[in-house]
Design an enzyme around this catalytic site. Structure first.
Site, PDB file in Angstrom:
ATOM      1  N   GLY A   1      32.693  67.015   0.530  1.00 55.60           N
ATOM      2  CA  GLY A   1      32.567  67.249  -0.907  1.00 55.60           C
ATOM      3  C   GLY A   1      33.893  67.102  -1.621  1.00 55.60           C
ATOM      4  O   GLY A   1      34.291  67.949  -2.416  1.00 55.60           O
ATOM      5  N   ALA A   2      34.585  65.979  -1.375  1.00 56.99           N
ATOM      6  CA  ALA A   2      35.975  65.849  -1.829  1.00 56.99           C
ATOM      7  C   ALA A   2      36.142  64.995  -3.078  1.00 56.99           C
ATOM      8  O   ALA A   2      37.273  64.721  -3.471  1.00 56.99           O
ATOM      9  CB  ALA A   2      36.827  65.273  -0.705  1.00 56.99           C
ATOM     10  N   ASN A   3      35.057  64.580  -3.716  1.00 59.42           N
ATOM     11  CA  ASN A   3      35.225  63.711  -4.875  1.00 59.42           C
ATOM     12  C   ASN A   3      35.402  64.469  -6.193  1.00 59.42           C
ATOM     13  O   ASN A   3      35.708  63.884  -7.220  1.00 59.42           O
ATOM     14  CB  ASN A   3      34.035  62.751  -4.999  1.00 59.42           C
ATOM     15  CG  ASN A   3      32.710  63.470  -5.171  1.00 59.42           C
ATOM     16  OD1 ASN A   3      32.102  63.855  -4.186  1.00 59.42           O
ATOM     17  ND2 ASN A   3      32.253  63.665  -6.409  1.00 59.42           N
TER      18      ASN A   3
ATOM     19  N   GLY B   1      36.098  68.779  -8.081  1.00 64.81           N
ATOM     20  CA  GLY B   1      36.321  70.214  -7.933  1.00 64.81           C
ATOM     21  C   GLY B   1      37.416  70.565  -6.951  1.00 64.81           C
ATOM     22  O   GLY B   1      38.432  69.869  -6.828  1.00 64.81           O
TER      23      GLY B   1
ATOM     24  N   GLY C   1      37.364  70.463  -3.768  1.00 72.34           N
ATOM     25  CA  GLY C   1      37.488  69.492  -2.687  1.00 72.34           C
ATOM     26  C   GLY C   1      38.452  68.380  -3.047  1.00 72.34           C
ATOM     27  O   GLY C   1      39.303  67.982  -2.235  1.00 72.34           O
TER      28      GLY C   1
ATOM     29  N   SER D   1      31.949  82.167   0.338  1.00 69.47           N
ATOM     30  CA  SER D   1      31.897  82.841  -0.964  1.00 69.47           C
ATOM     31  C   SER D   1      31.798  84.340  -0.765  1.00 69.47           C
ATOM     32  O   SER D   1      31.173  84.819   0.190  1.00 69.47           O
ATOM     33  CB  SER D   1      30.689  82.361  -1.774  1.00 69.47           C
ATOM     34  OG  SER D   1      30.494  83.166  -2.917  1.00 69.47           O
TER      35      SER D   1
ATOM     36  N   TYR E   1      21.533  81.143  -1.250  1.00 65.30           N
ATOM     37  CA  TYR E   1      22.957  80.817  -1.287  1.00 65.30           C
ATOM     38  C   TYR E   1      23.763  81.882  -0.543  1.00 65.30           C
ATOM     39  O   TYR E   1      24.630  81.559   0.280  1.00 65.30           O
ATOM     40  CB  TYR E   1      23.425  80.712  -2.738  1.00 65.30           C
ATOM     41  CG  TYR E   1      24.894  80.390  -2.877  1.00 65.30           C
ATOM     42  CD1 TYR E   1      25.357  79.086  -2.691  1.00 65.30           C
ATOM     43  CD2 TYR E   1      25.820  81.376  -3.198  1.00 65.30           C
ATOM     44  CE1 TYR E   1      26.702  78.778  -2.817  1.00 65.30           C
ATOM     45  CE2 TYR E   1      27.172  81.077  -3.332  1.00 65.30           C
ATOM     46  CZ  TYR E   1      27.608  79.775  -3.140  1.00 65.30           C
ATOM     47  OH  TYR E   1      28.947  79.482  -3.262  1.00 65.30           O
TER      48      TYR E   1
END
Length: 296
Positions: free
Chosen positions: A10-12, A14, A16, A143, A174
């Site tokens: 998820g590095a694209n 935020g 990440g 979290s 979640y």
């Protein structure tokens, strides 16, 4: 000296993206993963331009990875193994929050699979490459909401993983997925602590895409003043600030205690359920059964 290698899910965008940017500027070669080719290509190009401008030796490389599909996780591991022989840092950052009820192609509730089960599978598949690295690190972005999870038994986890639509609570699913990540961190530390540094991180409440999920487009502009007030009061973090502890854990040269839960570069107490060693072992075994056909 050879550049250290990191994989960030998820590095694209935020935290990440900020993690990838910072590590690349520190000289890491960083593999940016995501579901959409255009987005990870853009993120990689942006980071590479920053490195070139600053003279940093780090580089960013895009690779497709859809955590809603075990096939995609396995294909990523195969493609990785064709290019690389070791992995220094695995940063399990990607996550889904407050998602509408969705069952993946593998038959699991979306949040539980993306946040936990696919990261479990990815970790298992990447373990041989971590074992071949010098001082490898495994970091789970979890979290504080996981501290409020109520899955005190494997039965409860299995029910959450395949919850029916009429029983589905986005927030509860979640929370349970984040507790599962905490248990995974502690169990991996227990069995691999001789060579692997592990950590779970609470990034704080971050003003990122996750923060705005399922918010109507017209309402997003109205939330900007709320975000500004959050920054001023300290209750809301920028993605850069939210990524700080993960970046520090990935790159810190001084010895750090393994198997801990971190927030703002300080250890935080585990919740009661996260400290249950029997539950952690049961969840590890159960998770292995769910993905056994993808482990080879």
């Amino acid at each position: 000296m050879e550049n250290r290698l990191a994989v960030i899910t998820g590095a694209n965008t935020g935290i990440g993206f900020q993690s990838a940017r910072s590590l690349a500027l520190q000289g890491y070669h960083v593999i940016l993963t995501g579901r959409f080719e255009g987005k990870i290509d853009w993120a990689s190009s942006t980071i590479n331009a920053m490195c070139e401008e600053s003279g940093a030796t780090g580089k960013a490389f895009p690779m497709l990875l859809d955590l809603a599909s075990f096939d995609s996780v396995l294909q990523f591991a195969i493609d990785f193994g064709l290019k690389y022989d070791r992995l220094d840092v695995l940063l399990c950052n990607a996550g889904v929050m407050n998602a509408p009820y969705t069952i993946t192609e593998n038959g699991f509730e979306l949040q539980f699979q993306v946040n936990y089960l696919s990261h479990y599978l990815l970790t298992r598949l990447m373990m041989p490459y971590l074992q071949d690295a010098d001082s490898p690190r495994l970091i789970q972005v979890t979290s504080m909401l996981g501290e409020r999870a109520k899955s005190g038994s494997l039965k409860m986890f299995s029910e959450i993983a395949k919850v029916s639509k009429d029983q589905y609570s986005p927030l509860q699913s979640y929370k349970e997925s984040k507790l599962a990540q905490m248990l995974l961190t502690r169990y991996i530390n227990r069995i691999y602590r001789e060579f692997l540094f592990t950590a779970a991180v609470h990034p704080g409440v971050v003003n990122s895409d996750l923060f705005y999920r399922r918010v109507p487009k017209i309402a997003k502009s109205l939330l900007k003043p709320v975000a500004w007030l959050g920054y001023v009061s300290g209750t809301l973090k920028t993605p850069y600030d939210g990524a700080d502890t993960s970046i520090w854990l990935a790159a810190e040269k001084e010895p750090l205690p393994s198997g801990k839960y971190w927030y703002e570069r300080k250890t935080r107490p585990w919740s009661e359920y996260a400290l249950d060693d029997n539950l952690a072992a049961d969840l590890w075994d159960w998770s292995g059964e769910q993905v056994r056909t993808f482990l080879g």
